[in-house]
Design a protein around this motif. Sequence first.
Motif, PDB file in Angstrom:
ATOM      1  N   THR A 113       0.848  -1.190   0.000  1.00 28.58           N
ATOM      2  CA  THR A 113       0.000   0.000   0.000  1.00 28.58           C
ATOM      3  C   THR A 113       0.881   1.237   0.000  1.00 28.58           C
ATOM      4  O   THR A 113       1.756   1.380   0.861  1.00 28.58           O
ATOM      5  N   VAL A 114       0.656   2.125  -0.965  1.00 25.74           N
ATOM      6  CA  VAL A 114       1.417   3.371  -1.051  1.00 25.74           C
ATOM      7  C   VAL A 114       0.449   4.518  -0.810  1.00 25.74           C
ATOM      8  O   VAL A 114      -0.454   4.766  -1.610  1.00 25.74           O
ATOM      9  N   ASN A 115       0.636   5.209   0.317  1.00 29.63           N
ATOM     10  CA  ASN A 115      -0.241   6.323   0.684  1.00 29.63           C
ATOM     11  C   ASN A 115       0.375   7.682   0.416  1.00 29.63           C
ATOM     12  O   ASN A 115      -0.341   8.693   0.383  1.00 29.63           O
ATOM     13  N   GLY A 116       1.677   7.752   0.262  1.00 26.48           N
ATOM     14  CA  GLY A 116       2.314   9.049   0.054  1.00 26.48           C
ATOM     15  C   GLY A 116       3.795   8.900  -0.199  1.00 26.48           C
ATOM     16  O   GLY A 116       4.328   7.802  -0.375  1.00 26.48           O
ATOM     17  N   GLY A 117       4.470  10.033  -0.229  1.00 22.14           N
ATOM     18  CA  GLY A 117       5.898  10.058  -0.463  1.00 22.14           C
ATOM     19  C   GLY A 117       6.235  10.183  -1.932  1.00 22.14           C
ATOM     20  O   GLY A 117       5.372  10.149  -2.814  1.00 22.14           O
ATOM     21  N   THR A 118       7.516  10.354  -2.189  1.00 31.55           N
ATOM     22  CA  THR A 118       8.051  10.318  -3.550  1.00 31.55           C
ATOM     23  C   THR A 118       8.846   9.034  -3.664  1.00 31.55           C
ATOM     24  O   THR A 118       9.880   8.867  -3.009  1.00 31.55           O
ATOM     25  N   ASN A 119       8.366   8.109  -4.488  1.00 30.52           N
ATOM     26  CA  ASN A 119       8.903   6.757  -4.508  1.00 30.52           C
ATOM     27  C   ASN A 119       9.342   6.386  -5.921  1.00 30.52           C
ATOM     28  O   ASN A 119       8.534   6.412  -6.850  1.00 30.52           O
ATOM     29  N   THR A 120      10.619   6.068  -6.043  1.00 33.39           N
ATOM     30  CA  THR A 120      11.175   5.668  -7.332  1.00 33.39           C
ATOM     31  C   THR A 120      11.633   4.218  -7.230  1.00 33.39           C
ATOM     32  O   THR A 120      12.441   3.876  -6.360  1.00 33.39           O
ATOM     33  N   VAL A 121      11.110   3.386  -8.127  1.00 31.56           N
ATOM     34  CA  VAL A 121      11.471   1.968  -8.150  1.00 31.56           C
ATOM     35  C   VAL A 121      12.066   1.645  -9.511  1.00 31.56           C
ATOM     36  O   VAL A 121      11.432   1.887 -10.544  1.00 31.56           O
ATOM     37  N   SER A 122      13.282   1.097  -9.499  1.00 28.09           N
ATOM     38  CA  SER A 122      13.913   0.642 -10.729  1.00 28.09           C
ATOM     39  C   SER A 122      14.320  -0.811 -10.530  1.00 28.09           C
ATOM     40  O   SER A 122      15.130  -1.121  -9.645  1.00 28.09           O
ATOM     41  N   ALA A 123      13.728  -1.703 -11.336  1.00 26.30           N
ATOM     42  CA  ALA A 123      14.014  -3.132 -11.228  1.00 26.30           C
ATOM     43  C   ALA A 123      14.400  -3.644 -12.611  1.00 26.30           C
ATOM     44  O   ALA A 123      13.564  -4.160 -13.357  1.00 26.30           O
ATOM     45  N   ILE A 124      15.658  -3.460 -12.952  1.00 29.41           N
ATOM     46  CA  ILE A 124      16.141  -3.766 -14.298  1.00 29.41           C
ATOM     47  C   ILE A 124      17.150  -4.907 -14.224  1.00 29.41           C
ATOM     48  O   ILE A 124      18.223  -4.764 -13.627  1.00 29.41           O
ATOM     49  N   SER A 125      16.795  -6.040 -14.830  1.00 31.37           N
ATOM     50  CA  SER A 125      17.663  -7.207 -14.826  1.00 31.37           C
ATOM     51  C   SER A 125      18.152  -7.507 -16.235  1.00 31.37           C
ATOM     52  O   SER A 125      17.425  -7.309 -17.216  1.00 31.37           O
ATOM     53  N   GLY A 150      -1.724   7.395  -2.909  1.00 37.44           N
ATOM     54  CA  GLY A 150      -1.122   8.724  -2.858  1.00 37.44           C
ATOM     55  C   GLY A 150       0.337   8.670  -3.229  1.00 37.44           C
ATOM     56  O   GLY A 150       0.887   7.622  -3.594  1.00 37.44           O
ATOM     57  N   GLY A 151       0.970   9.822  -3.147  1.00 40.96           N
ATOM     58  CA  GLY A 151       2.388   9.917  -3.452  1.00 40.96           C
ATOM     59  C   GLY A 151       2.665  10.093  -4.927  1.00 40.96           C
ATOM     60  O   GLY A 151       1.761  10.066  -5.766  1.00 40.96           O
ATOM     61  N   VAL A 152       3.917  10.318  -5.248  1.00 44.28           N
ATOM     62  CA  VAL A 152       4.401  10.347  -6.629  1.00 44.28           C
ATOM     63  C   VAL A 152       5.269   9.115  -6.802  1.00 44.28           C
ATOM     64  O   VAL A 152       6.326   8.991  -6.180  1.00 44.28           O
ATOM     65  N   ASN A 153       4.823   8.190  -7.653  1.00 39.13           N
ATOM     66  CA  ASN A 153       5.435   6.878  -7.740  1.00 39.13           C
ATOM     67  C   ASN A 153       5.902   6.614  -9.166  1.00 39.13           C
ATOM     68  O   ASN A 153       5.095   6.580 -10.091  1.00 39.13           O
ATOM     69  N   ASN A 154       7.197   6.469  -9.315  1.00 38.93           N
ATOM     70  CA  ASN A 154       7.793   6.233 -10.632  1.00 38.93           C
ATOM     71  C   ASN A 154       8.413   4.845 -10.628  1.00 38.93           C
ATOM     72  O   ASN A 154       9.402   4.593  -9.942  1.00 38.93           O
ATOM     73  N   ILE A 155       7.824   3.931 -11.416  1.00 36.98           N
ATOM     74  CA  ILE A 155       8.200   2.519 -11.370  1.00 36.98           C
ATOM     75  C   ILE A 155       8.648   2.070 -12.752  1.00 36.98           C
ATOM     76  O   ILE A 155       7.897   2.195 -13.726  1.00 36.98           O
ATOM     77  N   THR A 156       9.859   1.547 -12.833  1.00 37.01           N
ATOM     78  CA  THR A 156      10.403   1.047 -14.088  1.00 37.01           C
ATOM     79  C   THR A 156      10.942  -0.357 -13.853  1.00 37.01           C
ATOM     80  O   THR A 156      11.692  -0.584 -12.899  1.00 37.01           O
ATOM     81  N   ALA A 157      10.561  -1.291 -14.732  1.00 35.91           N
ATOM     82  CA  ALA A 157      11.005  -2.671 -14.557  1.00 35.91           C
ATOM     83  C   ALA A 157      11.311  -3.306 -15.899  1.00 35.91           C
ATOM     84  O   ALA A 157      10.738  -2.932 -16.926  1.00 35.91           O
ATOM     85  N   SER A 158      12.220  -4.288 -15.886  1.00 33.01           N
ATOM     86  CA  SER A 158      12.502  -5.028 -17.109  1.00 33.01           C
ATOM     87  C   SER A 158      11.442  -6.092 -17.366  1.00 33.01           C
ATOM     88  O   SER A 158      11.253  -6.520 -18.501  1.00 33.01           O
ATOM     89  N   ASN A 159      10.726  -6.510 -16.330  1.00 36.13           N
ATOM     90  CA  ASN A 159       9.595  -7.411 -16.514  1.00 36.13           C
ATOM     91  C   ASN A 159       8.330  -6.627 -16.179  1.00 36.13           C
ATOM     92  O   ASN A 159       8.038  -5.635 -16.824  1.00 36.13           O
ATOM     93  N   ASP A 160       7.569  -7.019 -15.187  1.00 33.29           N
ATOM     94  CA  ASP A 160       6.345  -6.304 -14.857  1.00 33.29           C
ATOM     95  C   ASP A 160       6.647  -5.104 -13.970  1.00 33.29           C
ATOM     96  O   ASP A 160       7.345  -5.230 -12.957  1.00 33.29           O
ATOM     97  N   GLY A 161       6.096  -3.947 -14.349  1.00 33.15           N
ATOM     98  CA  GLY A 161       6.249  -2.781 -13.487  1.00 33.15           C
ATOM     99  C   GLY A 161       5.467  -2.957 -12.199  1.00 33.15           C
ATOM    100  O   GLY A 161       6.006  -2.852 -11.104  1.00 33.15           O
ATOM    101  N   ILE A 162       4.167  -3.242 -12.332  1.00 38.77           N
ATOM    102  CA  ILE A 162       3.302  -3.569 -11.193  1.00 38.77           C
ATOM    103  C   ILE A 162       2.703  -4.936 -11.478  1.00 38.77           C
ATOM    104  O   ILE A 162       2.095  -5.141 -12.532  1.00 38.77           O
ATOM    105  N   ASN A 163       2.860  -5.859 -10.538  1.00 41.23           N
ATOM    106  CA  ASN A 163       2.364  -7.218 -10.738  1.00 41.23           C
ATOM    107  C   ASN A 163       1.551  -7.649  -9.531  1.00 41.23           C
ATOM    108  O   ASN A 163       2.099  -7.912  -8.460  1.00 41.23           O
TER     109      ASN A 163
END
Length: 748
Positions: free
Chosen positions: A510-522, A540-553
Amino acid sequence: MKKHFYFIIAMLLSFGIKAQNIVVHNSGNNMFASATAIVDSIKFDTNYSKFNITGNTGSLDIPKSIVDSITFYSTSVNLTKIYIIYKGTENATIINPYASQGVNITATGGTVNVVSTATISNLEYNLLGTSTTGSLTMSSTLPANFVMNNLNITNASGPAINITGAQTHTFTLQSGTTNSLTDSSSSTKNGTLQTDGKIIFAGTGTLNIKGIKKHGISTSSGIEVQNGTIKVLSAASDGFHSEGYTMSNGTVNIIATGDAIDAGDTAVSISGGNVTATLASADVKAIKTGTSTISISGGTFNLNLTGAQSKAISSKGNITFDGGNITAILSGAAVLTASGTGYDPSYSTAIKTDANVIVNAGTLNLTLTSTANGGKGISADQNITINNGNVTITTAGNGATYTNTTGVLDSYSSSAISADGNLLINAGSVTTTSSGTGGKGLKADGTITIGSTTGSPTLNIKTIGARFLVSGTDYSHPKTLVATGAIIINNGNNIFNSTDDGIHSDTSVTVNGGTNTVSAISATSGVGEGVEAPIITFAGGVNNITASNDGINATYGTVSGGTEANDNSHLYITGGINIVAGSDAIDSNGNITITGGTTIVNGPTSQPEEGIDYNGTFLMNGGLLISAGSNSNMTKAMGAASTQVGLYLKSSSQLATSSVLHIENAAGTEMVTFKPKNGVYYFHFSSPNLVKNTQYKVYFGGTYTGGSYVGSSTGWGLYTGGTYSTAGGTLKNTFTTSATNTVNTVSF
């Protein structure tokens, strides 16, 4: 030619000197005083000042080096301090003004024995001189103060100092002096400095200790360091061995075969000073208590441990940091101990407790080197709470497989922070780097909570190792944030950077807030999940998610046989700005429900992967969504039961990354302008501004001036605040939304 000086008291008096008493001074104290009529003469030779006293067959020998001055007084001077002066193999000189009040001191060579039944507390014993065959043994019914003034004792058959009586004794290290104590391998006692009462160190001098038999300092009570420099140069076992340890100032430097500071089952409390420990043996601790607690509110610590499965700070009770600057470097390997039908692994760990770790303030710099396989930065059998402070942890040890206690093939890996209970980071700064295979950043068997309504931490969590095979198709994957229980992000400026998986929970995220950057690159095909859990909520929050497979799964795990079936997992988006890119940018093995927020999605160019992939239902009931992906024939529109008007757009030609997708109504009002990350074909778009039975135009290309990307994304995303121009663009379709249906499929 050796010179001798004789002071004949009778001659001095004949010259009219009216002084009646002679006083010898040392370090500002009156060391010896006597009526001049009793002192026949004073003789200075190479080593001693010899006071010939009437009625004595010998003389009172005092080393010349400790005599500061000799003065004469007309009034008598009362001595209040005891002096024990070691003189090599000769009998130690004893100056004892309390002989008639219960203090009995005998000296045979350098062996000095004190038995005190005096009723005066804190008598001062000044210890001076050198003996290679000396010792001090004392029994006292009251506390005493020992002033060490260039004292150097080596006992060839026992402890250098042994005190009984269970009293609190203070050892004051005289300013500017260096003192040393060494015991014998044949000693019957455990310590070079041995007591059965509390030891207090004061003063600003230095004490060097060698523990040949066992411990450097040993007491069945506590040790308190108020000041001074205490160095255990070597110890066959522990440097300090006690029941409790307190430190407010001073310097402690320990090299030992066993633990540096072992406080037994009593609390450790350190508010200041400097502690350095250098340990090379296996399974040792720099600072340790058994069943009690460790509290650190100040001080500087440099702890270096190279032995297998060693711990820098270890307790079965709570460990609390309210300050201090802790640097720990560990390089020892993991150890497998036979247990059950397999093994129980133990790892080198910087901070380890069977209870809770609480960080309220302070700076922690913890390093587990590449040889510390499976090493942990902070590990608690219960909960870990970080309320403030600066925590930096580096782990480089690889993971490995082993047979666990139930006989099943299992694996372990290094982790920066690991809680068997819950992990809570309310505020402060946490930076971790895990480079070993299968390494974890933040890990909990319970829940992980980051930030609060008032607390905003800064997290930079990085895992840069590779996965490793456990068995069959089961791998141990590096993960930056992993929990068996729920993961909740409420606030903070948080970066999660992984060469494999980013955020994973077996329960929910659960993401309710914050500035969250996720990079999952294999670099491994099909590997690298950005955010993964059965239930995922972005509120909530500003969420930037980058992945080589699923960004959100959203998934409960691999479906048996690999079939595409609804497993009832669920992705909820109720708020925030959510920017997602991946092979399947959003993939739910179950359902998707969007009711608010801004969601910006970019999938791959080529099928079969998609921008949005789901196996259950997809309800678009609020918020803004713009998603782009490949021309996969598995891509579906949002569900017909959606309550907000949405568009499913299918282009027969690719929209290049140099172009934009722009949709406006008949009046030219912008609905959306989107620049893709990859070349794409299919789009999902929904906005509260879209209405039924209304005409819209779709453009590819054109220009956008001014404005910026929503969520401060870089190079691609949703434009806002600028002006779109059709110049250079192509009108792909003009259409009217359905008057009855909320979902509209538009092809061109």
